[in-house]
Design a protein around this motif. Structure first.
Motif, mmCIF file in Angstrom:
data_model
loop_
_atom_site.group_PDB
_atom_site.id
_atom_site.type_symbol
_atom_site.label_atom_id
_atom_site.label_comp_id
_atom_site.label_asym_id
_atom_site.label_seq_id
_atom_site.Cartn_x
_atom_site.Cartn_y
_atom_site.Cartn_z
ATOM 1 N N ASP A 379 88.991 47.574 51.178
ATOM 2 C CA ASP A 379 87.807 48.396 51.455
ATOM 3 C C ASP A 379 86.562 47.846 50.787
ATOM 4 O O ASP A 379 85.491 48.432 50.901
ATOM 5 C CB ASP A 379 88.049 49.847 51.015
ATOM 6 C CG ASP A 379 88.511 49.915 49.575
ATOM 7 O OD1 ASP A 379 88.690 51.038 49.065
ATOM 8 O OD2 ASP A 379 88.686 48.857 48.966
ATOM 9 N N GLN A 380 86.704 46.709 50.088
ATOM 10 C CA GLN A 380 85.543 46.069 49.489
ATOM 11 C C GLN A 380 85.014 45.005 50.442
ATOM 12 O O GLN A 380 85.731 44.055 50.749
ATOM 13 C CB GLN A 380 85.940 45.405 48.167
ATOM 14 C CG GLN A 380 86.309 46.383 47.092
ATOM 15 C CD GLN A 380 85.110 47.207 46.694
ATOM 16 O OE1 GLN A 380 83.999 46.704 46.612
ATOM 17 N NE2 GLN A 380 85.331 48.483 46.482
ATOM 18 N N PRO A 381 83.775 45.135 50.918
ATOM 19 C CA PRO A 381 83.270 44.143 51.870
ATOM 20 C C PRO A 381 83.265 42.735 51.315
ATOM 21 O O PRO A 381 83.352 41.782 52.070
ATOM 22 C CB PRO A 381 81.838 44.593 52.164
ATOM 23 C CG PRO A 381 81.720 45.943 51.653
ATOM 24 C CD PRO A 381 82.780 46.173 50.635
ATOM 25 N N PHE A 382 83.193 42.580 49.981
ATOM 26 C CA PHE A 382 83.169 41.239 49.423
ATOM 27 C C PHE A 382 84.472 40.512 49.705
ATOM 28 O O PHE A 382 84.507 39.292 49.797
ATOM 29 C CB PHE A 382 82.930 41.312 47.906
ATOM 30 C CG PHE A 382 82.830 39.968 47.275
ATOM 31 C CD1 PHE A 382 83.853 39.477 46.498
ATOM 32 C CD2 PHE A 382 81.724 39.182 47.486
ATOM 33 C CE1 PHE A 382 83.757 38.222 45.919
ATOM 34 C CE2 PHE A 382 81.623 37.938 46.927
ATOM 35 C CZ PHE A 382 82.636 37.460 46.130
ATOM 36 N N CYS B 88 75.763 38.147 48.292
ATOM 37 C CA CYS B 88 76.987 38.466 47.555
ATOM 38 C C CYS B 88 76.829 39.765 46.780
ATOM 39 O O CYS B 88 77.722 40.621 46.772
ATOM 40 C CB CYS B 88 77.335 37.328 46.581
ATOM 41 S SG CYS B 88 77.938 35.862 47.384
ATOM 42 N N LEU B 91 76.977 42.661 49.101
ATOM 43 C CA LEU B 91 78.323 42.878 49.604
ATOM 44 C C LEU B 91 79.180 43.611 48.586
ATOM 45 O O LEU B 91 79.909 44.547 48.921
ATOM 46 C CB LEU B 91 78.991 41.536 49.934
ATOM 47 C CG LEU B 91 78.799 40.982 51.332
ATOM 48 C CD1 LEU B 91 79.518 39.656 51.466
ATOM 49 C CD2 LEU B 91 79.302 41.953 52.366
ATOM 50 N N VAL B 92 79.073 43.162 47.302
ATOM 51 C CA VAL B 92 79.902 43.820 46.297
ATOM 52 C C VAL B 92 79.430 45.253 46.094
ATOM 53 O O VAL B 92 80.224 46.175 45.978
ATOM 54 C CB VAL B 92 79.849 43.045 44.959
ATOM 55 C CG1 VAL B 92 80.629 43.781 43.907
ATOM 56 C CG2 VAL B 92 80.395 41.653 45.143
ATOM 57 N N ASN B 94 77.987 47.227 48.146
ATOM 58 C CA ASN B 94 78.468 48.018 49.282
ATOM 59 C C ASN B 94 77.636 49.262 49.534
ATOM 60 O O ASN B 94 78.165 50.330 49.830
ATOM 61 C CB ASN B 94 79.947 48.406 49.055
ATOM 62 C CG ASN B 94 80.614 48.783 50.351
ATOM 63 O OD1 ASN B 94 80.081 48.540 51.423
ATOM 64 N ND2 ASN B 94 81.769 49.381 50.251
ATOM 65 N N SER B 239 88.034 49.565 41.988
ATOM 66 C CA SER B 239 88.057 48.561 43.050
ATOM 67 C C SER B 239 86.715 47.856 43.152
ATOM 68 O O SER B 239 86.663 46.657 43.435
ATOM 69 C CB SER B 239 88.446 49.186 44.389
ATOM 70 O OG SER B 239 87.696 50.316 44.650
ATOM 71 N N ALA B 243 86.068 43.821 42.758
ATOM 72 C CA ALA B 243 85.301 42.959 43.660
ATOM 73 C C ALA B 243 84.252 42.173 42.879
ATOM 74 O O ALA B 243 84.040 40.981 43.105
ATOM 75 C CB ALA B 243 84.642 43.789 44.756
#
Lengths: 564, 710
Positions: A379-382, B88, B91-92, B94, B239, B243
């Motif tokens: 569920d983490q886009p990275f 980046c 993205l992390v 989110n 989570s 990431a």
């Protein structure tokens, strides 16, 4: 009388399933079997003596044998110390062809005499058409295999095809090699002991894996012994041999005995232990297989620290003592051999390369596939965005495209930190390619894991990593194992594409044999057929394994359905 | 003393416990080894990346010309490298989806909710401005330190995860440094980065930037790895921090890849630069090697490379399409035979499937090509079949064909019209008549005003007209160098006609009542046989084109040398041995998998369905049409989609049989001009476009087939 009746009934059943049910009104249960006998006799007559009505019936046995003789069919000569047979291949060809012609005539005549098209038209038509198609195919094949083809080109080069150019030279022309025949022509230091060192753990893992499957021992031991026997025969038959045959024979015997031992131990352990202990053994065997793969690569071309360790332990690099070895004064010990140079990856060749690349694809591919599959569903886009991007990118192009990328473009990216050889980059590319396909397969499997399992793991306090490794992954692999094995089969078949990048694998060596081996210029087809058969055998074996796994895991669905 | 001993005991207790050798391994050996390897990796990759960055930032302008071929203007460097770091971060973090959604709904308070992402974007804009206009950073030390340090600071901020808190006004008011170490670290890292960048030449850092940066990364990773393993946080935070930790761990590798690709595009070595520069102007120049395409002809040394690519795509497409059609037919036959009650036939089908499924396609293709080359007769041996209708040799097979292809199309149109007419006669009034409401629905059902009887007929006729127009514009597109826009227009019309017919079907206007009885089937059969005869008559009404074997080219009555004998141009229909080998190989190989799919789908039917159909006295044709096929097609279509995409990708093996497909043409172009990356990108795009097209068609068919809920 009852046993005769049983045979008669089963024969009539067989006849009905092939040629159809009798439809003529003159067929009664009493004269049914007599009509069958009539059909058989007529078929034998047409098949053996068919040439009498030229142009109307296909040739029978005698005509075919004579034709083959005139075309110059050779003879199969099996000469050992106590049997001396010489079976003319033309007779065998004639016998096989006549047998299928008799069969086809039997089907046709039965259908005509009993008039089966009247009652079951499709069955009768299918039977007749299929029988004559079989005749054409079998006649053509046996004609090619027994009469036209000269298989000596493959037989004479069998070592080259299996291990490649460099290792064949070392096997046949290296001093210190027990297999070097002509001492005056020996050169180089023999490195083929590395192959045997790879073979023993491979056979051991193989036997141990079969030991964990709870089947009767003879179901593994008999086929396994047969295969090793065939290998021994291939390496021992004195015609066209250029190495001392005792070496492969002794080593194969040692491998066979080791496998028996390991199989026995694993079988005994699994039969006295609980299920969880057997599963733990299976995990260890799988880890052992991965370890053997990396060991194989390391032992073929040892990295520097291994060579340094061997020198520390007292060995002396073997190539430093070359002249002494050639002169026969010194026999290098194991430590000396370990301390010496290995065989560079660019010198590997033959079936060995195909096996290594396919194994790399499977092992590395499975690892990469698991990582990508979990990354994709994170569920983490990275993690999910790059995973999806990589999977879709790799799956968009054919494999040959990516292999070409690995040869020409990947060095530009990789050389600063890892100056790899062609084959190493091939291994990596096969791993990435297989990984993306396995990721797709695992994606379906992971989605099908019951969410209750994951929630229970969460309630028990397992960390996300532990949940993935111990709960989700085993469930997903179990459901999708047949698809994963079919990806492995696809990877094995795709190793034939290595020839485009001029890596000398089995296919390329076989393809170029007519051009490179001057004794056999022009025999183009025989090596190709042997290549096809060799690849087919491995792929077929893997597909049987997959079916066995499916049955063992209870994944086979029984269904009905009969199409019109 | 007691305090120190307590601290020591706490430290010792927090070390991993050793109960067995395995614990020693996992507790001590693996971490130490891991740390050592990670340190090596960080150092190596950072060293290389920093080297590339320094080289690319160095501006050596002498007398107006740039001496450093690897030079990138700072605007581009800052944009690309900073942009990647920003992407980046986002993205992390989110938060972008919520930010966009909020902005679209004009909820301006979303900015304070997603304050860290907005802060990151502002920081990027600010540093871009600073680096390009305000300051002049030295390429040796300041530029790499700023960029890489910025990336590490971004990672630290992500790991700290308190940027939202810090940026909220209430927090700033009640700030207490001693209580909140995290905020100090976050803000402090930014400040330290700024100060060190400006003063770096006065610190020992400038001597060995990779070492210090790797140390910072290592400490961050170790601390946060330990914190995350304690699992003392909420799962969502855990989570996200995982990431973020992944970002810091992979940072050296990501930076290395990015900078290496940038460096390769401006490599001092002209060969490398040629390879990696993404420019397509060489495709407009003439191509220098010959290929054998059909039907579009391209000349070596006079036609542009784009045209050669188009010819290669047409080559690949036609072998793929023909193989797909043939393998579906053959695969269905073999699959159904495998299920028949005739043991002989089913065994033979099984043998076929088992043989061809396990053969490698490359070996099969080479085998077919070699076998055909050896076994086929020579051209001069003049072997004809069926009285001159088929001429076969090792240089190709020539068939007799119709002289005028327009008449052939007219014959096919006649058959299509007959089918439309028969369906019109079979049509009965539907139970519910759905009328379109919205303008979009009116567009998809233009004939709804004609009433139920005529609407479906009109839709069918529209489809036939669209198909004819499409063929009319497709032929010049694939035979000549142009015609692309017209063909695209015709394709759009065809797609529209297809959507009209499927909408008519979906809305239930297409209820047919087919006469399934024996007499009805016989009548239908006779009608179709007659129609085929009429269509065949129309097709050959202008005559047939027999392959004309010419031995006398100059017409002077004497036979020329055997080497010049040939089949006259334009007579007969030629199939080259390359195309034949390719098509045979692909068909035989794929048909085995299709047979397995068909067999599996039919066998997966519940047994009761077929038995119920039999007990309802349905004849075999009705059984197939009403019970077996609808259910079997549902599971077959996605699997067939996969197989068709495989056929398209397997057509790249044409290089084995010397058939000029996309991969072969691009491969030779690569060898000629050396522009590897642009051609590789073209290759990937072409194959992906083909796969997408196949997927689209199969997905459309899938929705048609699964429209009835089972």
């Amino acid at each position: 009388m009852s046993s005769m009746g049983l045979d008669k009934d089963s024969f009539l059943e067989l006849e009905e399933s092939i040629a159809g049910k009798p439809g003529g009104r003159w067929v009664t249960p009493s004269n049914n079997i007599q009509l069958s006998l009539l059909a058989i006799t007529l078929a034998l007559a047409c098949g053996i003596f068919g040439g009498m009505w030229e142009g109307f019936l296909p040739n029978g046995f005698f005509e075919l044998a004579a034709k083959a003789e005139t075309e110059g069919a050779g003879s199969m000569i099996i000469s050992t110390s106590f049997i001396d047979l010489s079976i003319p291949q033309s007779q065998i060809h004639g016998a096989i062809s006549a047998a299928v012609i008799v069969f086809a005539w039997w089907v046709t005549l039965t259908a005509l005499i009993k008039w089966t098209p009247g009652k079951t038209r499709t069955t009768a038509m299918l039977g007749i058409v299929t029988a004559w198609i079989i005749v054409v195919v079998v006649r053509g094949l046996s004609d090619f295999v027994l009469v036209e083809a000269d298989w000596a080109v493959v037989w004479a080069n069998r070592v080259l095809l299996v291990v490649g150019q460099q290792m064949t030279e070392q096997m046949t022309q290296a001093p210190g090699s027990e297999s070097c025949i002509d001492v005056s022509n020996c050169y180089g230091v023999n490195q083929n002991w590395r192959l045997w060192w790879i073979l023993y753990p491979t056979f051991a893992i193989f036997a141990a894996a079969y030991g964990t499957v709870a089947e009767k021992p003879w179901r593994f031991l008999v086929p396994f012994t047969l295969v090793i026997f065939v290998l021994m025969v291939v390496s021992w038959v004195p015609s066209e041999i250029n190495f001392h045959s005792e070496v492969p024979i002794t080593n194969l015997t040692k491998a066979m005995l080791l496998s028996y031992l390991v199989y026995g131990a694993s079988y005994y352990y699994c039969s006295i232990s609980e299920e969880y202990k057997a599963n733990r053994l299976r995990t260890y065997i799988a880890l052992g297989a991965v370890f053997t793969f990396f060991f194989a690569i390391m032992i073929m071309n040892p990295p520097e620290f291994v060579k340094d360790l061997a020198i520390l332990a007292g060995g002396e690099p073997a190539q430093g003592m070359r002249e002494a070895i050639i002169a026969g004064d010194v026999v290098p010990s194991t430590l000396d051999k370990l301390a010496g140079d290995g065989i560079e990856a660019s010198q590997w060749g033959g079936l060995f390369v195909n096996l290594i690349v396919a194994t790399a694809g499977c092992v590395l591919g499975f690892g990469i596939g698991v990582i990508l599959a979990f990354g994709r569903q994170s569920d983490q886009p990275f993690f999910s965005v790059p995973s999806v991007a990589l999977i879709e990118l790799v799956r968009s192009g054919p494999l040959i495209c990516w292999l070409w990328f690995a040869v020409f473009l990947m060095p530009d990216l990789m050389d600063p930190f890892y100056n790899a050889e062609d084959i190493m980059r091939m291994l990596l590319m096969f791993g990435i390619f297989g990984g993306c396909y396995i990721a797709e397969v695992l994606r379906g499997g992971l989605q099908a894991v019951d969410s209750g399992q994951k929630e229970a793991a969460l309630a028990l306090g397992l960390s996300p990593f532990q949940t993935k490794m111990t709960v989700e992954l085993p469930n997903a692999v179990r459901t999708t194992l047949p698809s994963i094995v079919s990806v492995f089969i696809g990877l094995w078949k795709d190793t034939t594409l290595l020839f485009i990048i001029n890596i000398l694998d089995f296919f390329k060596l076989a393809k170029d044999l007519p051009a490179t081996d001057l004794r056999f210029l022009g025999n183009f087809l025989e090596p190709l057929y042997v290549t096809a058969i060799v690849f087919w055998v491995f792929a077929f074996y893997l597909s049987r394994v997959s079916m066995g796994i499916e049955k063992n895991l209870g994944l086979v669905r029984e269904g009905g359905g009969e199409a019109a | 003393m007691v305090f120190e001993r307590a601290v020591a005991r706490r430290l010792v207790n927090s070390l991993p416990r050793v109960n067995s050798p395995r614990d020693f391994l996992t507790g001590y050996v693996v971490p130490v080894l891991g740390i050592y390897l990670f340190w090596l990796y960080c150092n190596k990759f950072l060293e290389m990346s920093i080297g590339y960055l320094s080289t690319m930032a160095r501006d050596i302008t002498i007398a107006g010309t740039q001496m450093n071929t690897s030079y990138y203007p700072m605007e581009r460097l800052a944009l690309i490298v900073g942009g990647v770091i920003l992407i980046c971060f986002l993205l992390v973090q989110n938060e972008m989806p919520t930010l966009f959604r909020g902005l679209r709904r004009r909820e301006w308070n979303i900015i304070s909710e997603c304050s860290s992402s907005v802060f990151a974007i502002l920081c990027f804009a600010l540093s871009y401005f600073v680096v390009t206009s305000a300051l002049e950073l030295t390429p040796g030390a300041q530029v790499p330190f700023f960029f890489f340090g910025g990336a590490i600071v971004a990672g630290v901020l992500l790991l700290q995860d308190n940027l939202d808190e810090i940026l909220s006004l209430s927090y700033i008011r009640s700030f207490n440094p001693r209580e909140n170490l995290g905020a100090v670290i976050s803000v402090g890292s930014i400040i330290v980065l700024a100060i060190l960048t400006l003063q770096i030449s006065f610190t020992p850092i400038s001597q060995d930037i990779p070492f210090y940066l790797s140390a910072v990364i290592l400490i961050t990773v170790l601390y946060w790895g330990w914190r995350l393993s304690q699992e003392g946080m909420k799962p969502a935070v855990q989570s996200k921090r995982t990431a973020a930790l992944g970002y810091v761990v992979f940072l050296p590798f990501i930076m290395y890849l990015l900078l290496r690709v940038l460096y390769l595009q401006h490599d001092p070595d002209p060969v490398m630069q040629n390879r990696w520069m993404v420019k397509f102007d060489f495709m407009d120049k003439v191509n220098t090697f010959k290929i054998n395409p059909w039907p579009m002809l391209v000349e070596a040394n006079s036609d542009a490379r784009w045209l050669f690519l188009k010819a290669a795509i047409i080559n690949s497409a036609r072998v793929t399409l023909l193989s797909i059609v043939l393998c579906v037919i053959l695969g269905t036959i073999v699959g159904v035979t495998r299920l028949s009650s005739n043991k002989l036939a089913s065994t033979m089908a099984t043998v076929y499937v088992e043989i061809f499924r396990n053969l490698p396609l490359a070996v099969l293709l080479f085998l077919i090509a070699t076998q055909y080359g050896i076994q086929a007769p020579l051209f001069i041996e003049e072997r004809f079949l069926f009285g001159g209708a088929v001429f076969y040799s090792n240089q190709g097979i020539w068939f007799v064909t119709v002289a005028s292809y327009q008449r052939l199309v007219m014959g096919l149109v006649a058959l299509a019209l007959l089918r439309a007419g028969l369906r019109h006669m079979d049509r009965i009034e539907p139970r519910f008549i759905v009328t379109p409401n919205t303008p979009f629905e009116h567009l998809r059902r233009p004939f709804s005003s004609l009433g139920w009887r005529l609407e479906a007929l009109a839709a069918d006729i529209l489809l036939i007209v669209a198909a004819v127009v499409f063929i009319d514009y497709l032929v010049p597109f694939v035979s000549t160098h142009g015609g692309g826009t017209e063909a695209a227009g015709a394709m759009a019309l065809l797609v529209y006609a297809l959507s009209v017919t499927s909408k008519v079907d979906d809305d239930g206007m297409n209820s047919l009542q087919i006469d399934d009885s024996e007499s009805g089937l016989r009548k239908r059969f006779t009608i179709w046989v007659a129609a085929f005869a009429v269509a065949a008559g129309i097709a050959v009404s202008k005559g047939l084109s027999w392959p004309l074997y010419l031995k006398d080219w100059d017409g002077d009555g004497t036979i020329d040398a055997p080497g010049s004998w040939d089949i006259a141009e334009g007579t007969g229909f030629e199939i080259t041995p390359f195309f034949l080998a390719m098509m045979l190989g692909l068909t035989l190989f794929t048909a085995s998998t299709v047979a397995e799919i068909v067999r599996g789908s039919i066998q997966a039917l519940p047994r009761g369905q077929v038995e119920a159909a039999i007990s309802l006295a349905l004849n075999p044709f009705q059984r197939l049409r009403l019970v077996i096929l609808p259910q079997a097609l549902r599971s077959m279509v996605p699997l067939m989609n996969n197989q068709f995409m495989n056929v398209w990708k397997n057509s790249s093996l044409a290089v084995i049989v010397a058939y000029s497909d996309i991969f072969y043409v691009v491969l030779v172009m690569m060898n000629n001009v050396g522009k590897l990356i642009p051609l590789f990108i073209l290759l990937l795009i072409t194959y992906q476009a083909g796969s997408l097209a196949i997927s689209l068609v199969m997905n459309w068919y899938n929705t048609r087939v699964t429209s009835v809920k089972i």
